[in-house]
Design an enzyme around this catalytic site. Structure first.
Site, PDB file in Angstrom:
ATOM      1  N   TYR A 142       0.866  -1.180   0.000  1.00 20.37           N
ATOM      2  CA  TYR A 142       0.000   0.000   0.000  1.00 20.37           C
ATOM      3  C   TYR A 142       0.895   1.221   0.000  1.00 20.37           C
ATOM      4  O   TYR A 142       1.591   1.480   0.983  1.00 20.37           O
ATOM      5  CB  TYR A 142      -0.916  -0.042   1.226  1.00 20.37           C
ATOM      6  CG  TYR A 142      -1.873   1.120   1.408  1.00 20.37           C
ATOM      7  CD1 TYR A 142      -2.000   2.136   0.471  1.00 20.37           C
ATOM      8  CD2 TYR A 142      -2.676   1.180   2.546  1.00 20.37           C
ATOM      9  CE1 TYR A 142      -2.877   3.183   0.658  1.00 20.37           C
ATOM     10  CE2 TYR A 142      -3.562   2.228   2.739  1.00 20.37           C
ATOM     11  CZ  TYR A 142      -3.665   3.227   1.794  1.00 20.37           C
ATOM     12  OH  TYR A 142      -4.536   4.272   1.981  1.00 20.37           O
ATOM     13  N   LYS A 170      -1.477  -1.322  -3.962  1.00 19.37           N
ATOM     14  CA  LYS A 170      -2.537  -0.314  -3.922  1.00 19.37           C
ATOM     15  C   LYS A 170      -1.848   1.036  -4.045  1.00 19.37           C
ATOM     16  O   LYS A 170      -1.143   1.473  -3.137  1.00 19.37           O
ATOM     17  CB  LYS A 170      -3.319  -0.397  -2.609  1.00 19.37           C
ATOM     18  CG  LYS A 170      -4.337   0.735  -2.451  1.00 19.37           C
ATOM     19  CD  LYS A 170      -4.984   0.752  -1.073  1.00 19.37           C
ATOM     20  CE  LYS A 170      -5.892   1.981  -0.949  1.00 19.37           C
ATOM     21  NZ  LYS A 170      -6.524   2.071   0.383  1.00 19.37           N
TER      22      LYS A 170
END
Length: 302
Positions: A142, A170
């Site tokens: 992330y 992400k």
């Protein structure tokens, strides 16, 4: 199944909703309401859920609450592979324990920030991901340099992927140019849309999934937008993107949790309160979210 769809072998793909967490008026977790919300999302075009992310206020949860949220999501989903818990923690040892808990619960993957209370250099970041990967469950990185102050650049992500420690990222930086560099440096690494307000741009650039916020309030409309975008159907996607963007851009604002929960309330879902330090939206911010949500609903976007 297309490459942009959820599959048991790639359970981080498709629309994975970073779930808001229903709280009672006394700010205790309403696990029954959360289970119902997970089922509702899956019934309305979403592929899976991401509990214990920032939208789920994981920083405010006790360890017992955090573990129970994961178990609740798995039970409600009926298939643990559709659950990708956030496992962020101050240190890699704690993050690895949360990854092991997710694996024991039957989850298909986990979402991991880099160290988020220490401005780690490349060596520290690689050690962090290596330690959590030892839990044996697929790890999605992330990248949120705005909050963590640690930037997972395309070059660093390529190294983490070559190390065998991540399967996807992400991408929340907002810099859509990175998608193309990342595809060149790590063609086997899956790109996931990380911010709602760059959905179309990253979908066109080759994203195969969306870790999504606003489907909490408008799942069917968001699912329609995602599928049109990844299919390259701009005739369908662009007008819908323009219509929803006044809401989607709240996903990149500091008050995104409050905004999405308010939209849920307006849409007839239980958004409810947030725990401190988050306070309810007031004034112009509340009015803006309310007006944009009511317009989306009046236009038939649900």
């Amino acid at each position: 199944m297309t490459v942009n769809s959820w599959t048991p072998t790639h359970p981080w793909r498709g629309i994975m909703v970073a779930t808001a967490l229903p709280l009672r008026d006394d700010l205790s977790v309403d696990h029954d309401a959360y289970a119902e919300h997970v089922r509702w999302l899956l019934d309305n075009g979403c592929d899976g859920v991401v509990p214990n992310g920032s939208l789920g206020e994981y920083q405010t949860l006790t360890p017992d609450e955090r573990a129970r949220v994961v178990r609740t999501a798995v039970e409600a989903a009926g298939d643990g592979a559709r659950v990708m818990p956030g496992v962020a923690a101050y240190g890699a040892a704690e993050a690895r324990r949360w990854a092991e808990q997710a694996a024991e619960a039957g989850c298909g993957s986990v979402l991991l920030l880099p160290p988020n209370a220490y401005r780690a250099d490349e060596a520290a970041v690689r050690a962090h991901y290596a330690e959590v990967a030892r839990a044996g469950i697929p790890v999605v990185a992330y990248n949120n340099p705005l909050d963590t102050k640690v930037d997972l650049t395309p070059a660093l992500l390529a190294r983490l992927h070559a190390d065998g420690h991540i399967v996807a990222v992400k991408e929340f930086s907002g810099d859509v140019r990175r998608a193309y560099e990342l595809a060149e440096l790590a063609p086997g690494l899956d790109l996931l849309i990380g911010a709602d307000d760059v959905l179309l741009e990253l979908a066109v650039a080759g994203a195969v999934g969306w870790v999504a916020g606003y489907p909490n309030a408008l799942p069917a409309a968001c699912a329609e937008l995602y599928h049109a975008a990844v299919a390259g159907d701009l005739t369908k996607a662009l007008p819908l993107y323009r219509a929803l963007h006044p809401l989607l851009r709240w996903d990149s604002k500091t008050e995104f949790v409050q905004a999405i929960k308010l939209s849920m309330d307006i849409a007839g879902r239980r958004g409810g309160p947030t725990r401190h330090p988050r306070l309810p939206l007031t004034g112009a911010a509340e009015a803006a979210v309310r007006a944009a949500t009511e317009k989306a609903l009046a236009d038939g976007h649900r």
